[in-house]
Scaffold this motif. Structure first.
Motif, short mmCIF file in Angstrom:
data_model
loop_
_atom_site.label_atom_id
_atom_site.label_comp_id
_atom_site.label_asym_id
_atom_site.label_seq_id
_atom_site.Cartn_x
_atom_site.Cartn_y
_atom_site.Cartn_z
N ASP A 226 0.88 -1.18 0.00
CA ASP A 226 0.00 0.00 0.00
C ASP A 226 0.91 1.22 0.00
N HIS A 290 -1.22 2.54 9.42
CA HIS A 290 -1.92 1.34 9.85
C HIS A 290 -1.04 0.12 9.61
N HIS A 297 -5.40 -2.94 5.29
CA HIS A 297 -5.48 -2.24 6.57
C HIS A 297 -5.63 -3.31 7.63
N THR A 317 2.22 1.28 7.72
CA THR A 317 2.36 2.35 6.74
C THR A 317 2.52 3.66 7.48
N GLU A 319 1.66 7.56 6.39
CA GLU A 319 1.02 8.24 5.26
C GLU A 319 0.34 9.55 5.64
N GLU A 333 3.08 7.87 1.16
CA GLU A 333 2.86 6.67 1.98
C GLU A 333 3.92 5.63 1.67
MN MN Z 1 -2.67 3.01 3.65
#
Ligand code: MN
Ligand code: MN
Length: 351
Positions: A226, A290, A297, A317, A319, A333
């Motif tokens: 992500d 997260h 997530h 992460t 971000e 991120e």
């Molecule tokens: Mn994210």
């Protein structure tokens, strides 16, 4: 299956008969077998004596046998009641209270004559919170592929192209690298459209001197990446560039503080203070990050209310973002592995 042993040890320590695990991803986590059962019963019973039973549709039994799972399998036909095929009674059982429906719980009570229920949710979250070497390898690969996606997307930018066209191009091209599935709907947003943190890519056309926001991830062997990059197409306005630099500073400062023992809320604070002090606090309306792993997530939040500490083996992460309506939306991120001495950044595309 050492992960199953962790549950067995927990059951023994707590003096509970069994755990009933029903979230498909958690079943995958413990068995190495992944399936999407829809309305059918799919459950892993782990007992304190170490015995495990996987309940699944009969048509899946052969596939389960090919998987790393070594315990008992109860395969049932659509016309059968799975509990008729495995008769047992348990005084106490731990369930995933965040997943099991009331209807299923009633069936369970009747089938196993259960007297007491407890929750296993947090125990599993704590296990999944710390990634194994094998899991880290997969997340790293997913992160490398996300880098590749951004590279593909940036190379495709040209005046007049639409957000949707860039999304389609990235998703088509990355298939050539063996990617079958993105972690979530790829986001490519131009200019002030990116000021909506969860905007949907559409027909907006790219103009010169705009920022472009990419937020995307891929799934590699069940593990997600992500990442977000905001890139300059031409020379954006001074305010857009100021925002860009503030978010970058917030992100890099937060990442620089990541090491075992630091509270998650303190990491959030580092980024939030920088954005607050620059006067954009009200335009940063979400947590800093997260957990990342089997889900895009997952546990746990990098937020101002999380007192938990960072531990080696966590993947999170970072971000931060600033979204000013009518002006610009900027977010960076990265996926970060917490190491014994600090951290390793798993996503690399230039900022
Ligand atoms: Mn994210
Ligand atoms: Mn993202």
């Amino acid at each position: 299956m050492s992960k199953i042993n962790d549950i067995v040890n927990y059951l023994q320590k707590e003096n509970v008969d069994a755990a009933w695990i029903t979230t498909p991803l958690n079943i995958y986590y413990f068995t190495g077998y992944r399936s999407e059962p829809h309305e059918r019963l799919f459950a892993l019973l782990i007992q304190s004596n170490g015995e495990t039973v996987l309940f699944c549709p009969k048509m899946e039994v052969e596939e389960v046998k090919q998987s790393p799972y070594e315990g008992k399998i109860i395969g049932y036909l659509d016309t059968e009641n799975p509990f008729d095929l495995y008769q047992q009674s348990f005084k106490q059982i731990l369930i995933e209270s965040e997943h099991l429906t009331v209807k299923r719980q009633r069936e369970l009570t009747n089938a196993f004559q259960i007297e007491h229920y407890g929750d296993i949710d947090q125990v599993i979250k704590d296990l999944r919170n710390i990634k194994s070497i094998d899991e880290i390898k997969k997340i790293k690969h997913a992160a490398n592929l996300a880098d590749k996606c951004i590279e593909i997307g940036v190379a495709y930018l040209k005046e007049g192209i639409s957000e949707r066209e860039v999304v389609n191009h990235i998703e088509n091209e990355i298939k050539k690298y063996g990617v079958n599935e993105m972690s979530f709907d790829t986001m490519v947003l131009f200019g002030d459209h990116a000021a909506s943190p969860h905007g949907v890519p559409g027909n907006r056309k790219l103009q010169n001197n705009e920022l472009v926001l990419f937020d995307l991830g891929v799934i590699y062997e069940h593990y997600c990446s992500d990442m977000t990059r905001t890139v300059q197409f031409g020379t954006p306005s001074k305010e857009a560039l100021d925002i860009y630099n503030i978010v970058l500073d917030a992100e890099e400062s937060a990442i620089a503080a990541i090491r075992p023992g630091v509270k998650l809320k303190d990491i959030d604070k580092i980024a939030r203070d920088i954005i607050d002090n620059a006067g954009y606090g009200q335009y940063f309306p979400h947590r800093l990050g997260h957990g990342l792993g089997l889900e895009e997530h997952e546990y746990q939040d990098v937020s101002s209310t999380n007192d938990n500490i960072l531990e080696a083996g966590m993947v999170i992460t970072i971000e931060p973002g600033i979204y000013v309506p009518g002006v610009a939306g900027v977010r960076f991120e990265d996926d970060i592995l917490v190491t014994e001495n600090g951290c390793e950044i798993l996503t690399h595309y230039t900022k």
